[in-house]
Design a protein around this motif. Sequence first.
Motif, PDB file in Angstrom:
ATOM      1  N   ILE A  15       0.841  -1.201   0.000  1.00 58.42           N
ATOM      2  CA  ILE A  15       0.000   0.000   0.000  1.00 58.42           C
ATOM      3  C   ILE A  15       0.880   1.256   0.000  1.00 58.42           C
ATOM      4  O   ILE A  15       0.601   2.233  -0.696  1.00 58.42           O
ATOM      5  CB  ILE A  15      -0.972  -0.036   1.198  1.00 58.42           C
ATOM      6  CG1 ILE A  15      -2.063  -1.077   0.909  1.00 58.42           C
ATOM      7  CG2 ILE A  15      -1.596   1.331   1.474  1.00 58.42           C
ATOM      8  CD1 ILE A  15      -2.904  -1.484   2.070  1.00 58.42           C
ATOM      9  N   GLU A  16       1.985   1.200   0.730  1.00 56.98           N
ATOM     10  CA  GLU A  16       2.901   2.354   0.803  1.00 56.98           C
ATOM     11  C   GLU A  16       3.547   2.659  -0.553  1.00 56.98           C
ATOM     12  O   GLU A  16       3.909   3.794  -0.836  1.00 56.98           O
ATOM     13  CB  GLU A  16       4.031   2.108   1.833  1.00 56.98           C
ATOM     14  CG  GLU A  16       3.567   1.987   3.278  1.00 56.98           C
ATOM     15  CD  GLU A  16       2.783   0.702   3.553  1.00 56.98           C
ATOM     16  OE1 GLU A  16       1.801   0.786   4.315  1.00 56.98           O
ATOM     17  OE2 GLU A  16       3.147  -0.365   2.993  1.00 56.98           O
ATOM     18  N   GLU A  17       3.697   1.631  -1.375  1.00 60.52           N
ATOM     19  CA  GLU A  17       4.360   1.821  -2.677  1.00 60.52           C
ATOM     20  C   GLU A  17       3.412   2.311  -3.766  1.00 60.52           C
ATOM     21  O   GLU A  17       3.850   2.719  -4.827  1.00 60.52           O
ATOM     22  CB  GLU A  17       4.973   0.490  -3.132  1.00 60.52           C
ATOM     23  CG  GLU A  17       6.176   0.060  -2.320  1.00 60.52           C
ATOM     24  CD  GLU A  17       6.602  -1.381  -2.629  1.00 60.52           C
ATOM     25  OE1 GLU A  17       7.807  -1.639  -2.586  1.00 60.52           O
ATOM     26  OE2 GLU A  17       5.732  -2.238  -2.891  1.00 60.52           O
ATOM     27  N   ALA A  18       2.106   2.260  -3.517  1.00 62.74           N
ATOM     28  CA  ALA A  18       1.134   2.632  -4.549  1.00 62.74           C
ATOM     29  C   ALA A  18       1.119   4.140  -4.758  1.00 62.74           C
ATOM     30  O   ALA A  18       1.314   4.916  -3.830  1.00 62.74           O
ATOM     31  CB  ALA A  18      -0.253   2.138  -4.153  1.00 62.74           C
ATOM     32  N   TYR A  19       0.878   4.555  -6.012  1.00 63.03           N
ATOM     33  CA  TYR A  19       0.913   5.971  -6.371  1.00 63.03           C
ATOM     34  C   TYR A  19      -0.463   6.626  -6.429  1.00 63.03           C
ATOM     35  O   TYR A  19      -0.572   7.806  -6.714  1.00 63.03           O
ATOM     36  CB  TYR A  19       1.549   6.153  -7.766  1.00 63.03           C
ATOM     37  CG  TYR A  19       2.962   5.674  -7.908  1.00 63.03           C
ATOM     38  CD1 TYR A  19       3.933   6.056  -6.983  1.00 63.03           C
ATOM     39  CD2 TYR A  19       3.342   4.871  -8.976  1.00 63.03           C
ATOM     40  CE1 TYR A  19       5.247   5.640  -7.138  1.00 63.03           C
ATOM     41  CE2 TYR A  19       4.650   4.445  -9.131  1.00 63.03           C
ATOM     42  CZ  TYR A  19       5.605   4.835  -8.211  1.00 63.03           C
ATOM     43  OH  TYR A  19       6.894   4.428  -8.359  1.00 63.03           O
ATOM     44  N   ASP A  20      -1.518   5.837  -6.284  1.00 62.06           N
ATOM     45  CA  ASP A  20      -2.855   6.396  -6.482  1.00 62.06           C
ATOM     46  C   ASP A  20      -3.891   5.596  -5.694  1.00 62.06           C
ATOM     47  O   ASP A  20      -3.672   4.427  -5.367  1.00 62.06           O
ATOM     48  CB  ASP A  20      -3.208   6.360  -7.983  1.00 62.06           C
ATOM     49  CG  ASP A  20      -3.328   4.919  -8.473  1.00 62.06           C
ATOM     50  OD1 ASP A  20      -4.435   4.367  -8.411  1.00 62.06           O
ATOM     51  OD2 ASP A  20      -2.302   4.339  -8.869  1.00 62.06           O
ATOM     52  N   PRO A  21      -5.060   6.194  -5.373  1.00 61.36           N
ATOM     53  CA  PRO A  21      -6.053   5.536  -4.517  1.00 61.36           C
ATOM     54  C   PRO A  21      -6.700   4.295  -5.134  1.00 61.36           C
ATOM     55  O   PRO A  21      -7.104   3.381  -4.425  1.00 61.36           O
ATOM     56  CB  PRO A  21      -7.096   6.621  -4.261  1.00 61.36           C
ATOM     57  CG  PRO A  21      -6.879   7.661  -5.295  1.00 61.36           C
ATOM     58  CD  PRO A  21      -5.435   7.587  -5.672  1.00 61.36           C
ATOM     59  N   LYS A  22      -6.772   4.245  -6.463  1.00 57.54           N
ATOM     60  CA  LYS A  22      -7.420   3.095  -7.104  1.00 57.54           C
ATOM     61  C   LYS A  22      -6.568   1.832  -6.963  1.00 57.54           C
ATOM     62  O   LYS A  22      -7.083   0.754  -6.685  1.00 57.54           O
ATOM     63  CB  LYS A  22      -7.679   3.405  -8.580  1.00 57.54           C
ATOM     64  CG  LYS A  22      -8.712   2.475  -9.201  1.00 57.54           C
ATOM     65  CD  LYS A  22      -9.131   3.013 -10.540  1.00 57.54           C
ATOM     66  CE  LYS A  22     -10.101   2.103 -11.218  1.00 57.54           C
ATOM     67  NZ  LYS A  22     -10.391   2.523 -12.591  1.00 57.54           N
TER      68      LYS A  22
END
Length: 303
Positions: free
Chosen positions: A29-36
């Motif tokens: 989750i920390e590595e994701a760039y966007d809410p989707k």
Amino acid sequence: MKLNIQNETSRLRAVVLGTAKSVGPVPSIEEAYDPKSVEHIKAGTYPKEADMVKEMEAVAKVFEKYNVKVYRPKVIEDYNQIFSRDIAFVIEDKFIKANILPDREGEYQAIQHVIEQIDKDKVIVLPEECHVEGGDVMPWNDYIFIGTYTGADYPDYITARTNIEAVKAIQELFPQKTVKAFELRKSNTNAKENALHLDCCFQPIGKDKAILHKNGFLVESEYEWLVNFFGKDKVFEITKEEMYNMNSNVFSISEDVIISERNFTRLNTWLRDNGFTVEEVPYAEIAKQEGLLRCSTLPLIRD
């Protein structure tokens, strides 16, 4: 290679299409760039590499059908290289490097074999303080439309990708063009309230039409300006759900041929009713990362 991009819809001759090969493990989750992406990571529905590779090959086949020269990035092990629009963009005969999130620098290096074919004087690296991604930049003949966010809380949004410094720099590069900036709605946590890039809530199509989503714009008068610019009868207004599914993120091969996701039933019907040829492809898995067809293509030459 002589670059030429004046707008979003002239006949495409050459393009960089991203790659889904070796995208690596599901990000944290920390590595994701966007809410989707976060939504899908949490739900265990994050897209699988094999499915995304298949989807991108379907697009490559459409390009082949229309004799478009396709370049692909060099594959980097365990690295997401799908969204080639984020890393650079072309306006007129200039190739402009996007100042992207630092841990995506490798994506730019992976298309060096393309950049080496371009006249060095035409490759532009903007100053460090200019943040910009290609999804926010739309050349439209005498205009350049740019999505931005100028709130004081800009640094708090990982979803705010293009700042006012970049807007000013692009205006200086193209003094003869009218640069029109639009404030976009940003959310780090709610994908339905987040316009990650301008092409997530707007895209010109054909000669004089557009796909639009009102709620993607923070300032209603800026949205109204676009409606008036194209004309209400020439605008296809998408719903919040359709924006979430990336309906405005189709890709034009020419003024009358559009690549679209096969599940965009309402949009695809309207496009055909308005005289467009619609090349339908599966792209629903890639859409889970808040990007679609325009995001994964970097046009280099249009007639």
